[in-house]
Design a protein around this motif. Structure first.
Motif, mmCIF file in Angstrom:
data_model
loop_
_atom_site.group_PDB
_atom_site.id
_atom_site.type_symbol
_atom_site.label_atom_id
_atom_site.label_comp_id
_atom_site.label_asym_id
_atom_site.label_seq_id
_atom_site.Cartn_x
_atom_site.Cartn_y
_atom_site.Cartn_z
ATOM 1 N N VAL A 186 4.810 1.526 1.512
ATOM 2 C CA VAL A 186 5.754 2.620 1.273
ATOM 3 C C VAL A 186 5.024 3.941 1.432
ATOM 4 N N ASN A 187 5.782 5.001 1.627
ATOM 5 C CA ASN A 187 5.249 6.348 1.461
ATOM 6 C C ASN A 187 5.287 6.685 -0.025
ATOM 7 N N GLN A 188 4.355 7.499 -0.470
ATOM 8 C CA GLN A 188 4.228 7.734 -1.910
ATOM 9 C C GLN A 188 5.517 8.265 -2.522
ATOM 10 N N ALA A 189 6.243 9.098 -1.782
ATOM 11 C CA ALA A 189 7.481 9.662 -2.316
ATOM 12 C C ALA A 189 8.586 8.623 -2.463
ATOM 13 N N ASP A 190 8.456 7.467 -1.800
ATOM 14 C CA ASP A 190 9.485 6.425 -1.896
ATOM 15 C C ASP A 190 9.514 5.771 -3.269
ATOM 16 N N ILE A 191 8.449 5.918 -4.038
ATOM 17 C CA ILE A 191 8.381 5.257 -5.345
ATOM 18 C C ILE A 191 9.365 5.883 -6.328
ATOM 19 N N VAL A 199 0.860 -1.188 0.000
ATOM 20 C CA VAL A 199 0.000 0.000 0.000
ATOM 21 C C VAL A 199 0.891 1.231 0.000
ATOM 22 N N SER A 200 0.596 2.154 -0.899
ATOM 23 C CA SER A 200 1.312 3.430 -0.956
ATOM 24 C C SER A 200 0.497 4.458 -0.176
ATOM 25 N N HIS A 201 1.125 5.046 0.836
ATOM 26 C CA HIS A 201 0.436 6.005 1.709
ATOM 27 C C HIS A 201 0.656 7.421 1.177
ATOM 28 N N SER A 208 -1.507 4.286 -7.884
ATOM 29 C CA SER A 208 -2.524 5.334 -8.007
ATOM 30 C C SER A 208 -2.026 6.594 -7.317
ATOM 31 N N ASP A 209 -2.523 7.744 -7.761
ATOM 32 C CA ASP A 209 -2.116 9.013 -7.150
ATOM 33 C C ASP A 209 -2.876 9.301 -5.870
ATOM 34 N N HIS A 210 -4.121 8.836 -5.775
ATOM 35 C CA HIS A 210 -4.946 9.032 -4.580
ATOM 36 C C HIS A 210 -6.129 8.078 -4.666
ATOM 37 N N GLY A 211 -6.850 7.935 -3.573
ATOM 38 C CA GLY A 211 -8.037 7.106 -3.566
ATOM 39 C C GLY A 211 -9.299 7.930 -3.727
#
Length: 928
Positions: free
Chosen positions: A320-325, A85-87, A261-264
């Motif tokens: 992960v945190n989204q910026a980690d991608i 899950v990307s937070h 995804s960018d957001h839910g």
């Protein structure tokens, strides 16, 4: 009055802007050296697929029969990929989400506000560092990364903006368009030797922005068949795409795939806030350099219990945190990590040697440390050496030690220790970035608070001096020459200090503004000493009112966090006539006031967002408006107070309201049948909006006649912007406002201040200049507080502001269905403003009825609003979750915006109530 208004407006604009300098400054720094891992990367190319608006649970949850609506991605998760899950962070919107994914940092709010489609600030990205990037998708997202890239190596292919239509019969065609275009692109490359040669190079990126899921979610909600079917279509499209890519590159095993995804999205089809359904997004990575699925037997520890629902408890989940991608993608294809990235490389996704992981983490650490060094250097250069306090966890010596130890551990092949040390270095560097980014915050905050307190004190002094008939006592003033010398000395000292520190221009404004403000306060400080000469304002009564106002202000502050507090406030207000003894003298008005407060008290208890459309309530609101208007017409007929021309205009406006009450129902039915937005409905909606502020100017300036015309005109627009119970808010609010006018007249009569006037015959235009008719009384503080309370109630009563933050486009479907964030946001803002105008016009009326200078009452309102703003300034925080920080800042911005807005809106409402637009025979217009 004009001078004071302009000065007050300027001061509040400075206070308003200060919060952006203190909290909303860009965290970006420039001048860093790009960092790249020296080892060969595992992949030659990357395919990034972003399913806009896709929730994590919508992708991972299995169907009741145990199957999956995304069989291909499910198979990847269970067999040959790594998932998690990307937070994301607030605001959960497309632009900041894509910036975090591709550039690796969380975009500050000021940059989001500067531009949606283009890149307003320079920042590095994975696309910029790649050899070539090809992008397909929305015209709202792709251009900002192309504009920010150096050189011409980012190619974008977008569909027309008109395709983003929420009334579309099938929004999934946006995603079909992307997959079709990529397929055609690869086919054309087979016969185009130049393009084929570029594609066969390494460090290439292919970006697919898939907007169909987001559009269907807004239009039909995430639990709808359209939204869920669109997810299945995307899964099938991904499966076909992977097959095409592998065939084109000869199954060389050099392609990495990232699906996220960018957001839910919330259950009611909105996003922008911090609900888990908006911040939890899926991440699936597979292909070259990525770990295959890892089976686990031990229970995995996560705060949510969704693994069991998703039937994935047996597959290792890596969040992960989204910026980690961003650093993950950079490491996989061997390009420098974006220099502004704050992401931390998630090693559990990598399938490579321990040396590669250690070197990649070292590169990540140096990349973040480079930002820290630049930030520290910038702050050190603009601070006096004896005042500079370095971040103790990363002094120059400790930086050198970290780097030396990490290199040595890698050379000694102690990779796990090297990785742990680099992660510690990244953690310290990120904390240091925050430390230097907020270095001047306390200093600026003290300056703003000093100016705030000074300005509020000055307004109180002005109120007492000009509206309280004080008897001046000699010897209470500070010598003017002494004050001037003191102010000049302080100004020179502050200016010299800021010059030495090479501070920005805005710092001079924040630090020097308190000087003239406090000079004005100290110059008139004798006014406070003269209070004892005013028998009508005994100090014990003043103290009692001060305690009540302080309690009332705290009540309003708490209402920003808990809307139900407004219900409690309205319950207290409903019994005010009984407590004041007015009930005995004006029973009809008191009963009407009680009923109005009770009915209005229900609205803050209703859900802010997530309401399903109930168009029948919009129609009921229109009928209620027509009923109350008809009662007024009948009452006016009995009094013979309505001219034939005015009667005709009001009847025409009532017919217009009837039409506007029917248009939302017709539009909703048309959209449900997927027939699009009827052109006639769109014409009626836009013409109603355009004429809403002009039609009332054609009516009589008699008090109730003009108020009714304003109410009908604004309600017609409000009905077109409503989808359910909030449509009932303006009629109920207007009923209470009309009763408030009667209550205030009765209160004045009971005090023997004025004689009874027929509210049906009072003329706004004949009562423009009522200054100095009477002086202020303590009861006027209560009137001003009521006004502020009703303004806050109008703002939060129906949750309209939450609708803007969460951006539910259903409210604007009568006007447009094609995605346009600025027009849609503007329409929603107008919906918020309409109750404001109703309350403002009522306050303007009360100033006329109570025979008091509009300036004096408004000054009291200004003091109450500034006390709230000062309270929220202290509540602003820079710790805790991103949502907590954003909420605290937004509260201050809302109150400051309200204060500035009310100062401007008071001019608009004065024109709206007292001016009349007359039609000449030659069709010329003029104001009277």
């Amino acid at each position: 009055m004009i001078t004071f208004f302009l000065i007050g407006l300027l001061v509040h604009v400075v206070f308003f802007i200060s919060i952006f300098d203190i909290y909303f400054t860009s965290p970006l720094v420039h001048g860093m050296t790009p960092q790249i891992t020296p080892l060969a990367p595992p992949a030659s190319r990357l395919v990034l697929m972003v399913a806009d608006g896709l929730r994590a649970d919508s992708l991972f949850t299995v169907l009741p029969d145990g199957s999956s609506r995304t069989p291909y991605l499910r198979r990847v998760i269970e067999e040959r990929g790594t998932w998690g899950v990307s937070h994301t962070r607030v605001p959960t919107e497309s632009r900041p989400g894509h910036v975090a994914l591709i550039a690796g940092f969380y975009e500050d709010v000021s940059a989001v506000a500067k531009g949606w489609k283009e890149n307003p600030v320079e920042f590095d990205s994975v696309f910029n560092e790649s050899r070539h990037t090809w992008c397909w998708g929305s015209p709202d997202i792709l251009p900002m990364f192309a504009k920010g890239a150096t050189g011409d190596h980012v190619y974008t292919y977008t569909y027309p903006a008109e395709e983003e239509d929420f009334a579309s019969t099938d929004a999934s065609r946006l995603d079909s368009w992307v997959f079709t275009q990529v397929k055609s692109f690869l086919e054309s490359a087979k016969s185009n030797s130049t393009l084929r040669a570029r594609l066969l190079q390494d460090k290439n990126v292919f970006f697919l922005h898939l907007l169909g899921i987001d559009t269907n979610g807004h239009a039909h909600r995430p639990m709808s068949k359209e939204y869920l079917d669109n997810i299945g279509l995307v899964d099938a499209g991904v499966a076909e795409l992977v097959s095409l890519v592998e065939d084109f590159f000869g199954h060389d095993g050099q392609t990495t795939y990232v699906f996220t995804s960018d957001h839910g999205m919330t259950n009611w089809g909105s996003h922008g806030a911090g609900h888990p359904s908006e911040t939890l997004t899926p991440l699936v990575v597979w292909g070259a350099g990525v770990n295959n699925a890892v089976k686990v037997t031990e229970p995995q520890q996560f705060t949510d219990r969704s693994l069991q629902d998703w039937k994935l408890e047996h597959i290792r989940r890596v969040d992960v945190n989204q910026a980690d991608i961003a650093p993950l993608m950079s490491s996989l294809i061997g390009v420098p990590i974006p220099v502004n990235s704050v992401g931390v490389l998630p090693l559990l996704y990598l399938n490579n040697s321990a040396l590669f992981k250690a070197e990649s983490m070292y590169t990540n650490a140096i990349q973040v440390l480079e930002q820290f060094k630049i930030k520290m250097m910038q702050k050190k250069e603009t601070t006096l050496s004896f005042l500079f306090t370095p971040y103790l966890q990363l002094t120059d010596i400790k930086q050198a030690e970290f780097i030396h130890d990490a290199k040595k551990l890698i050379q000694l092949e102690e990779y796990e220790k090297a990785i742990s040390l680099c992660q510690s270095l990244i953690s310290h560097a990120l904390e240091g970035l925050v430390y230097y980014h907020t270095y001047d915050r306390f200093f600026l905050g003290c300056s703003v608070v000093l100016g705030f307190v000074g300005w509020t004190s000055y307004v109180i002094v002005v109120i007492l001096k000009t509206h309280a008939s004080l008897i001046r006592q000699p010897g209470h003033q500070i010598p003017s020459r002494t004050l001037k010398r003191l102010c000049v000395g302080v100004t020179v000292g502050i200016t010299g200090f800021l010059l030495i520190q090479r501070s920005p221009l805005t710092y001079y404004i924040y630090c020097l503004l308190p000087v003239p403000v406090w000079y004005s306060v100290l110059k008139e400080c004798g006014t406070l000493m003269d209070l004892k000469s005013l028998p009508s304002l005994p100090l014990w009564k003043c103290f009692g009112y001060f305690v009540l106002v302080a309690f009332g202000v705290e009540l309003l502050v708490v209402s920003f966090f808990h809307r139900a507090v407004l219900t409690a406030g309205l319950a207290i207000l409903s019994v005010c006539p009984i407590l004041s003894g007015l009930f005995i003298k004006a029973k009809a008005c008191s009963v009407s006031w009680f009923v109005g407060c009770v009915l209005l008290a229900f609205f803050p208890l209703m859900p802010v967002v997530g309401r399903d459309p109930v168009i029948h309530l919009v129609t009921c609101s229109g009928l209620l408006t027509l009923l109350t208007s008809a009662c007024y017409l009948w009452s006016s007929q009995q009094r013979n107070s309505l001219r034939p021309g005015d009667r005709r205009q009001l009847i025409m406006q009532m017919l217009h309201v009837a039409v506007c009450a029917y248009v939302p129902s017709l539009t909703h039915s048309s959209l449900q049948q997927k027939q699009g937005l009827p052109l006639l409905n769109q014409i009626i909606s836009w013409s109603t909006l355009g004429s809403s502020m002009v039609v009332p100017l054609l009516s009589s300036t008699r008090l109730f006649h003009r108020l009714l015309s304003i109410f009908l005109s604004l309600t017609a627009t409000y009905l077109l912007l409503s989808t359910g119970s909030e449509a009932l808010f303006p009629p109920v609010l207007s009923w209470l406002m009309f009763t408030w006018i009667h209550i205030e007249q009765e209160a004045m009569l009971s005090q023997g201040v004025s004689s009874r006037q027929d509210l049906y015959t009072i003329d706004f235009s004949a009562n423009i200049d009522i200054a100095k008719i009477r002086n202020l009384k303590l009861d006027d503080i209560r009137r001003s507080y009521f006004f502020v309370f009703f303004i806050i109630t109008a703002f939060f009563g129906t949750g309209n502001i939450a609708s803007i933050n969460s951006f539910d486009p259903a409210s604007v479907y009568c006007f447009l269905t094609i995605f346009n964030p600025f027009i849609m946001g503007g329409l929603m803002m107008w919906k918020v403003i309409i109750p404001f105008i109703i309350v403002m016009c009522t306050f303007e009326t009360i100033q006329v009825v109570t025979q008091l200078s509009s300036r004096s009452l408004f000054l009291i309102v200004l003091v109450i609003s500034d006390l709230m703003a000062l309270h929220f300034f202290f509540l602003v925080q820079d710790y805790g979750s991103w949502l907590d920080i954003g909420t605290s800042i937004s509260h201050y911005v809302i109150v400051m915006s309200m204060t500035i807005f009310l100062m401007l809106l008071s001019i608009v409402t004065h024109i709206l109530t007292s001016k009349r637009l007359t039609l000449w025979r030659r069709n010329k217009l003029h104001f009277t």
